[in-house]
Design a protein around this motif. Structure first.
Motif, mmCIF file in Angstrom:
data_model
loop_
_atom_site.group_PDB
_atom_site.id
_atom_site.type_symbol
_atom_site.label_atom_id
_atom_site.label_comp_id
_atom_site.label_asym_id
_atom_site.label_seq_id
_atom_site.Cartn_x
_atom_site.Cartn_y
_atom_site.Cartn_z
ATOM 1 N N LEU A 189 0.869 -1.180 0.000
ATOM 2 C CA LEU A 189 0.000 0.000 0.000
ATOM 3 C C LEU A 189 0.906 1.229 0.000
ATOM 4 N N TYR A 190 0.681 2.130 -0.951
ATOM 5 C CA TYR A 190 1.512 3.336 -1.078
ATOM 6 C C TYR A 190 0.700 4.524 -0.566
ATOM 7 N N LEU A 191 1.112 5.060 0.567
ATOM 8 C CA LEU A 191 0.432 6.204 1.172
ATOM 9 C C LEU A 191 1.231 7.487 0.934
ATOM 10 N N PHE A 192 0.540 8.595 0.866
ATOM 11 C CA PHE A 192 1.203 9.895 0.746
ATOM 12 C C PHE A 192 0.972 10.713 2.017
ATOM 13 N N TYR A 193 2.055 11.282 2.522
ATOM 14 C CA TYR A 193 2.001 12.133 3.718
ATOM 15 C C TYR A 193 0.968 13.250 3.540
ATOM 16 N N GLU A 194 0.957 13.832 2.337
ATOM 17 C CA GLU A 194 0.060 14.950 2.053
ATOM 18 C C GLU A 194 -1.406 14.512 2.115
ATOM 19 N N ASP A 195 -1.690 13.291 1.648
ATOM 20 C CA ASP A 195 -3.065 12.775 1.718
ATOM 21 C C ASP A 195 -3.489 12.546 3.164
ATOM 22 N N LEU A 196 -2.579 12.026 3.968
ATOM 23 C CA LEU A 196 -2.862 11.811 5.392
ATOM 24 C C LEU A 196 -3.150 13.133 6.085
ATOM 25 N N GLU A 198 -4.277 15.878 4.641
ATOM 26 C CA GLU A 198 -5.469 16.514 4.075
ATOM 27 C C GLU A 198 -6.765 15.851 4.550
ATOM 28 N N ASP A 199 -6.791 14.513 4.556
ATOM 29 C CA ASP A 199 -8.024 13.788 4.909
ATOM 30 C C ASP A 199 -7.642 12.510 5.657
ATOM 31 N N PHE A 200 -7.420 12.665 6.949
ATOM 32 C CA PHE A 200 -6.921 11.541 7.745
ATOM 33 C C PHE A 200 -7.919 10.384 7.777
ATOM 34 N N ASP A 201 -9.199 10.688 7.918
ATOM 35 C CA ASP A 201 -10.208 9.623 8.013
ATOM 36 C C ASP A 201 -10.219 8.750 6.759
ATOM 37 N N ARG A 202 -10.164 9.401 5.619
ATOM 38 C CA ARG A 202 -10.167 8.650 4.348
ATOM 39 C C ARG A 202 -8.960 7.718 4.261
ATOM 40 N N GLU A 203 -7.768 8.236 4.617
ATOM 41 C CA GLU A 203 -6.552 7.437 4.506
ATOM 42 C C GLU A 203 -6.507 6.332 5.564
ATOM 43 N N LEU A 204 -7.068 6.603 6.740
ATOM 44 C CA LEU A 204 -7.150 5.569 7.775
ATOM 45 C C LEU A 204 -8.049 4.426 7.285
ATOM 46 N N ASN A 205 -9.135 4.774 6.620
ATOM 47 C CA ASN A 205 -10.023 3.743 6.059
ATOM 48 C C ASN A 205 -9.316 2.927 4.984
ATOM 49 N N ARG A 206 -8.543 3.590 4.136
ATOM 50 C CA ARG A 206 -7.760 2.885 3.113
ATOM 51 C C ARG A 206 -6.786 1.902 3.768
ATOM 52 N N LEU A 207 -6.120 2.369 4.810
ATOM 53 C CA LEU A 207 -5.146 1.543 5.522
ATOM 54 C C LEU A 207 -5.828 0.330 6.150
ATOM 55 N N CYS A 208 -6.952 0.557 6.823
ATOM 56 C CA CYS A 208 -7.679 -0.545 7.469
ATOM 57 C C CYS A 208 -8.158 -1.558 6.435
ATOM 58 N N SER A 209 -8.630 -1.071 5.311
ATOM 59 C CA SER A 209 -9.109 -1.947 4.240
ATOM 60 C C SER A 209 -7.966 -2.822 3.717
ATOM 61 N N PHE A 210 -6.806 -2.209 3.508
ATOM 62 C CA PHE A 210 -5.630 -2.937 3.033
ATOM 63 C C PHE A 210 -5.203 -4.008 4.039
ATOM 64 N N LEU A 211 -5.258 -3.665 5.316
ATOM 65 C CA LEU A 211 -4.808 -4.593 6.361
ATOM 66 C C LEU A 211 -5.862 -5.648 6.692
ATOM 67 N N GLY A 212 -7.092 -5.420 6.237
ATOM 68 C CA GLY A 212 -8.161 -6.364 6.545
ATOM 69 C C GLY A 212 -8.628 -6.281 7.985
ATOM 70 N N GLY A 257 5.570 19.036 11.233
ATOM 71 C CA GLY A 257 4.629 18.064 10.685
ATOM 72 C C GLY A 257 3.654 18.585 9.651
ATOM 73 N N ASN A 258 3.828 19.840 9.215
ATOM 74 C CA ASN A 258 2.853 20.358 8.251
ATOM 75 C C ASN A 258 3.368 20.232 6.813
ATOM 76 N N VAL A 259 2.481 20.487 5.873
ATOM 77 C CA VAL A 259 2.839 20.438 4.452
ATOM 78 C C VAL A 259 3.129 21.864 3.992
ATOM 79 N N GLY A 260 4.307 22.074 3.397
ATOM 80 C CA GLY A 260 4.648 23.397 2.876
ATOM 81 C C GLY A 260 5.651 24.171 3.696
ATOM 82 N N ASP A 261 6.221 23.562 4.759
ATOM 83 C CA ASP A 261 7.231 24.257 5.569
ATOM 84 C C ASP A 261 8.480 24.588 4.750
ATOM 85 N N ILE A 292 2.072 21.652 -1.671
ATOM 86 C CA ILE A 292 1.200 22.491 -0.839
ATOM 87 C C ILE A 292 -0.188 21.850 -0.831
ATOM 88 N N LEU A 293 -0.977 22.180 0.172
ATOM 89 C CA LEU A 293 -2.364 21.679 0.230
ATOM 90 C C LEU A 293 -3.322 22.846 0.043
#
Length: 293
Positions: A189-196, A198-212, A257-261, A292-293
């Motif tokens: 599973l390839y995750l992007f820091y910027e996606d995490l 921007e939308d943590f809930d969405r990416e957490l769901n992707r991660l959980c789905s991948f892990l089963g 920890g932010n995007v764009g520093d 940038i986001l």
């Protein structure tokens, strides 16, 4: 314990490394993976600690809840190739884990990952961060981490980064190497820091789905709360404050920890030159990052 002098880079099978990641190489390569292992891979300073903690919370809240407040994260999620004399090395740390699954961290380029992880088809989560924020974070990390090479000043560090003269090699080769591998392997599973960010809930769901895994709404809320930047920064089991190699007078381990520093560090000229070089190096890949986001 006393920290030895800072290490120097040397060429290791075509990748710049230091002895802290090569002195235990035979044991790293012979590491016996299990099918239920979870590998967390990334280039340095791409959000590995963040995702380590997410994975740890998803699993260890159920299996080893007592460790959350007493065992530092770097022991709960061992760093496979790390070998600093006087400390528990990564291979031994991974072999001593008692919970299931084992969550194991690595910064190895894809070609260096021990073969048994591929043979066992272990799940691999790769987290990638844009190059500009990565180099800024890496610079501050090397300033405060006494087992990393001397960083020098910002402009010389930036030049070395663009030339790939960093521990674990070129950012460009690292992120594209793992991206290419992902195209042929369903266990990555390839995750992007910027996606995490921007939308943590969405990416957490992707991660959980991948892990089963199917955590309850309450468990997801718990994870989301715990991994908020300021909560991690204040958590002594996560923020690196138990690590003797870190000099917190120089910089925090969990810094911004932010995007764009990167905008606070790059001059206009540095940005223009970096963009030209970036275009040249990334022209043959469909891997795209946001700065940038």
């Amino acid at each position: 314990m006393e920290i030895p002098p800072r290490p120097t880079l040397f060429d290791f099978h075509g990748v710049p490394m230091t002895r802290y990641f090569t002195d235990n190489w035979e044991n790293v390569q012979k590491f016996k993976a299990r099918p239920d292992d979870i590998v967390l891979a990334s280039y340095p300073k791409a959000g590995n600690t963040w995702v380590s903690y997410i994975l740890d919370l998803l699993y260890c809240r159920q299996t080893l809840p007592e460790q959350q407040d007493s065992v530092p994260l770097f022991q709960r999620v061992p760093f496979l190739e790390l070998y600093v004399p006087g400390f528990l090395n990564g291979v031994d740390g991974a072999n001593q884990l008692t919970g299931f699954p084992r969550i194991i961290k690595t910064h190895l380029p894809v070609q260096f990952l021990p073969q048994s992880f591929w043979e066992q088809n272990a799940k691999i989560v790769y987290v990638a961060r844009n190059a500009k924020d990565s180099v800024v974070s890496y610079f501050h990390f090397d300033r405060m981490n006494k087992v990393q090479p001397e960083p020098g000043d910002w402009s010389s560090f930036l030049r070395r980064f663009t030339e790939g003269e960093m521990v674990f090699g070129s950012w460009y080769e690292h992120v594209t190497g793992w991206w290419e591998k992902k195209q042929t392997r369903s266990n990555i599973l390839y995750l992007f820091y910027e996606d995490l960010s921007e939308d943590f809930d969405r990416e957490l769901n992707r991660l959980c789905s991948f892990l089963g895994v199917s955590p309850s709404a309450d468990s997801k809320k718990h994870v989301t709360e715990k991994v908020l930047f300021n909560n991690m920064k204040q958590n002594k089991m996560v923020n690196g404050s138990t690590n003797e190699a870190f000099d917190f007078n120089v910089s925090a381990f969990i810094r911004k920890g932010n995007v764009g520093d990167w905008k606070n560090h790059f001059t206009v000229k540095q940005d223009e030159e970096f963009n030209e070089d970036y275009k040249r190096k990334m022209k043959n890949t469909d891997l795209h990052f946001r700065t940038i986001l």
